[in-house]
Design an enzyme around this catalytic site. Structure first.
Site, mmCIF file in Angstrom:
data_model
loop_
_atom_site.group_PDB
_atom_site.id
_atom_site.type_symbol
_atom_site.label_atom_id
_atom_site.label_comp_id
_atom_site.label_asym_id
_atom_site.label_seq_id
_atom_site.Cartn_x
_atom_site.Cartn_y
_atom_site.Cartn_z
ATOM 1 N N LYS A 1 1.078 -1.194 0.079
ATOM 2 C CA LYS A 1 -0.173 -0.030 0.137
ATOM 3 C C LYS A 1 0.942 1.212 -0.120
ATOM 4 C CE LYS A 1 -3.976 -2.128 1.746
ATOM 5 N NZ LYS A 1 -3.775 -3.539 2.113
HETATM 6 C C1 LIG Z 1 -4.298 -4.529 1.289
HETATM 7 C C2 LIG Z 1 -3.817 -5.740 1.251
HETATM 8 C C3 LIG Z 1 -4.055 -6.913 0.095
HETATM 9 C C4 LIG Z 1 -5.272 -6.785 -0.505
HETATM 10 O O1 LIG Z 1 -5.425 -5.928 -1.358
HETATM 11 P P1 LIG Z 1 -6.592 -5.193 -2.377
HETATM 12 O O2 LIG Z 1 -5.877 -4.186 -3.100
HETATM 13 O O3 LIG Z 1 -7.463 -4.757 -1.521
HETATM 14 O O4 LIG Z 1 -6.952 -6.332 -3.217
HETATM 15 C C5 LIG Z 1 -3.337 -8.059 0.222
HETATM 16 N N1 LIG Z 1 -2.227 -8.283 1.034
HETATM 17 C C6 LIG Z 1 -2.033 -7.261 1.743
HETATM 18 C C7 LIG Z 1 -0.722 -7.569 2.545
HETATM 19 C C8 LIG Z 1 -2.553 -6.090 2.037
HETATM 20 O O5 LIG Z 1 -2.163 -5.174 2.872
#
Ligand SMILES: *Cc1c(COP(=O)(O)O)cnc(C)c1O
Length: 468
Positions: free
Chosen positions: A112
């Protein structure tokens, strides 16, 4: 570039407007009016660029009219010059077929950061231009909160109120939020579950008494700018593996369908992607929807992959809108039905459109642990459980032409979920030094009850009101 809502009745906005708005006023999500296309020759030209330079090329058509080339270049340099790895998102080979794209070299150890660091800079640029302030209110089950706080801490025109369910995030996750000491950061621990915290946020966005005094902003992946920033690493990795002359498949650990939708955008732009594998844990609404068209919610089950414990994947609406013929009125009606019934059936056009590029797979905890063990024994890699869900799906993928590289997105650093990692492979991953002395720093958070009113009153009493 102009952005339109998936539900057809909100005004079209430019990139700046869509970034600051987050959600459209008709409840829909913003998408570019058309996909920019790169020819094969243009994609070939991108080979060898640094991550920051590639980001400029990929994002340019999306931000046209809102950022000059100079502004975009400065932004990409500022954001991607500062990651914990020179390649920003390095690619690691696991065996002849399988690769791991490490997306966790940002400040808070999850993918993220790649997009939220960009979003923090974009907010600052646009708010300065408008001489406005933005109050971000968000809820987190762990990773979004720390990445968003890190992206906006200390910025002038933005403040953030981040709600998390008290006692239900890991200690590393909590400390990554609560040890960031800046006057514009407020951590609120709410009694209840993540869904309760999320409900407070949704209620606040609809609350006139709040909207009259505060200019509210969103940082979850409904914000288009986040998805745009994620498109870059699909190009970056595919180019290294031979694109545009060789197709590449991706396996993506999925929750809110943001990360994998960015792969879909890359494909619409012309990147030759063989397959996008949507990998879910036992909260498998997307796996069911892609397998038999049944998009219906159930109870959320807590797993060792908490960032994917989601029953409603907001960004799925973007795909359904795009492959379903971009009919906003029909999309709005379909989503109204979903809101009432908590279930809906995909149309034939949506099913066929999705099936052209996507497949899906589901991993339970045993299968996830086995994928972690496979990576450790066969490739000497300690991976996090979310990544393990993706790797399980990649290792079991069928129907992919032989010789096609399969890239699993590594969405979190293993140290972020080290109890589960240690249980699976017997190794306790240590935190990289860039997170500093996470366990020595003082924490700051406010504990509130489970009532919406106490959350609202706290925000109203502590926000710096924006004279709109
Ligand atoms: C947010 C997250 C996901 C999921 O990603 P999306 O974009 O919501 O599908 C998967 N793995 C981790 C470690 C995350 O923080």
């Amino acid at each position: 570039m102009e952005y339109i809502s998936t539900r057809g009745s909100a005004p079209a906005l430019d990139f700046e407007g869509a970034t600051l708005a987050g959600l459209a006023t008709d409840g829909g999500l913003y998408l570019p009016r058309e996909w920019p296309r790169l020819s094969e020759a243009e994609i070939r030209e991108l080979r060898g660029l640094s991550y920051a330079a590639l980001a400029v090329q990929i994002m340019r058509p999306f931000v046209a009219g809102s950022l000059t080339d100079d502004e975009l270049e400065a932004l990409c340099e500022a954001v991607y010059g500062d990651f914990g790895h020179a390649a920003v998102t390095p690619l690691v080979q696991l065996n002849e077929t399988h690769w791991l794209l490490e997306l966790f070299h940002g400040p808070t150890l999850a993918f993220k950061d790649v997009a939220l660091q960009m979003l923090g800079h974009l907010f600052e640029t646009f708010l300065e231009r408008r001489e406005k302030r933005l109050t971000i209110v968000g809820a987190t089950s762990g990773d979004t909160g720390s990445a968003a706080i890190n992206a906006v801490a200390g910025r002038d025109r933005v403040e953030i109120f981040m709600l998390h369910p008290n006692g239900r995030v890991s200690e590393v996750q909590r400390r990554q939020m609560t040890t960031v000491r800046a006057p514009n950061v407020h951590n609120l621990a709410i009694d209840g579950s993540f869904d309760d915290a999320q409900r407070h946020v949704k209620t606040m966005f609809a609350d006139q008494s709040v909207r009259e005094t505060l200019n509210l902003g969103a940082v979850n992946s409904i914000n288009w700018a986040r998805l745009m920033a994620q498109v870059v690493y699909y190009f970056y990795s595919a180019l290294q593996l031979g694109a545009p002359d060789r197709k590449v498949a991706y396996s993506v650990p999925t929750g809110n369908f943001g990360d994998v939708f960015a792969g879909y955008v890359a494909a619409q732009m012309g990147l030759p992607i063989e397959r996008l594998i949507v990998a879910t844990n036992v909260n498998d609404i997307l796996h069911r929807a892609l397998t038999n068209g049944d998009y219906s919610t159930g109870e959320t089950t807590a797993t060792i992959t908490p960032s994917m414990d989601i029953q409603v994947s907001s960004n799925f609406e973007r795909l359904l809108f795009d492959v379903g013929g971009r009919d906003g009125a029909a999309m709005a009606a379909q989503m109204r039905g979903f809101d009432v019934n908590k279930a809906m059936q995909l149309t034939n056009a949506q099913r066929e459109g999705a099936a052209a590029l996507f497949t899906s797979a589901r991993a339970d905890q045993t299968e996830t642990a086995r994928a972690l063990q496979w990576a450790y024994r066969n490739a000497d890699q300690v991976i996090d459980p979310h990544t393990g869900v993706g790797l399980h799906a990649a290792l079991n993928a069928d129907g992919i032409a032989s010789g096609t590289p399969i890239v699993t997105l590594g969405t979190a650093h293993p140290a972020k979920f080290r109890e589960a990692v240690e249980r699976a492979v017997g190794v306790r991953p240590s935190l990289p030094s860039r997170v500093g002395d996470l366990f020595g720093r003082e924490e700051a958070m406010v504990e509130l009850g489970g009532e919406y009113e106490s959350t609202r009153d706290f925000v109203l009493a502590n926000a710096v009101a924006s004279a709109d």
